[in-house]
Design a protein around this motif. Structure first.
Motif, PDB file in Angstrom:
ATOM      1  N   ASP A  26      -2.438  98.728   1.492  1.00  0.00           N
ATOM      2  CA  ASP A  26      -3.833  98.588   1.928  1.00  0.00           C
ATOM      3  C   ASP A  26      -3.940  97.640   3.118  1.00  0.00           C
ATOM      4  O   ASP A  26      -4.704  97.871   4.052  1.00  0.00           O
ATOM      5  N   ALA A  30      -5.312  98.534   6.786  1.00  0.00           N
ATOM      6  CA  ALA A  30      -6.423  97.783   7.364  1.00  0.00           C
ATOM      7  C   ALA A  30      -6.064  97.267   8.760  1.00  0.00           C
ATOM      8  O   ALA A  30      -6.900  97.287   9.670  1.00  0.00           O
ATOM      9  N   SER A  45     -15.790  95.154   9.678  1.00  0.00           N
ATOM     10  CA  SER A  45     -15.400  95.756   8.407  1.00  0.00           C
ATOM     11  C   SER A  45     -13.901  95.637   8.186  1.00  0.00           C
ATOM     12  O   SER A  45     -13.458  95.327   7.077  1.00  0.00           O
ATOM     13  N   CYS A  46     -13.119  95.877   9.214  1.00  0.00           N
ATOM     14  CA  CYS A  46     -11.661  95.764   9.105  1.00  0.00           C
ATOM     15  C   CYS A  46     -11.232  94.335   8.818  1.00  0.00           C
ATOM     16  O   CYS A  46     -10.292  94.113   8.038  1.00  0.00           O
ATOM     17  N   TYR A  48     -12.874  92.130   7.097  1.00  0.00           N
ATOM     18  CA  TYR A  48     -13.116  91.905   5.680  1.00  0.00           C
ATOM     19  C   TYR A  48     -12.069  92.604   4.815  1.00  0.00           C
ATOM     20  O   TYR A  48     -11.598  92.051   3.821  1.00  0.00           O
ATOM     21  N   ARG A  49     -11.682  93.826   5.194  1.00  0.00           N
ATOM     22  CA  ARG A  49     -10.661  94.553   4.432  1.00  0.00           C
ATOM     23  C   ARG A  49      -9.324  93.835   4.504  1.00  0.00           C
ATOM     24  O   ARG A  49      -8.596  93.760   3.512  1.00  0.00           O
TER      25      ARG A  49
END
Length: 82
Positions: A26, A30, A45-46, A48-49
């Motif tokens: 994951d 990311a 968003s990336c 945070y991922r």
């Protein structure tokens, strides 16, 4: 060359190792998505991922090291911490 006798790994440790590998995958995904993101919302968003995946990797590594010191070393992934 002699091989060390490894004791069998219990199912819980194997499950933790699998979760660690999934978290590492994951994290790598990311990072790849971050490299390709152009919109500011997608970049955020990336980020945070990446942060969440790193936290998961750290957790599973910490738990594995406590359970079996050699178990975490055998889990190699394609993720790179920066």
């Amino acid at each position: 060359m002699k091989h060390k006798n490894k004791r069998p790994t219990d199912p819980e440790t194997l499950a933790l190792q699998a979760e660690l590998k999934a978290a590492q995958s994951d994290l790598a995904l990311a990072y790849r998505q971050f490299d390709q993101a152009t919109a500011p919302e997608l970049v955020e968003s990336c980020v945070y991922r990446i942060s969440a995946a790193k936290a998961r990797c750290d957790y599973y590594l910490r738990v594995l090291k406590v359970r079996e010191p050699g178990a975490a070393a055998s889990c190699k992934g394609d993720a790179v911490w920066i």
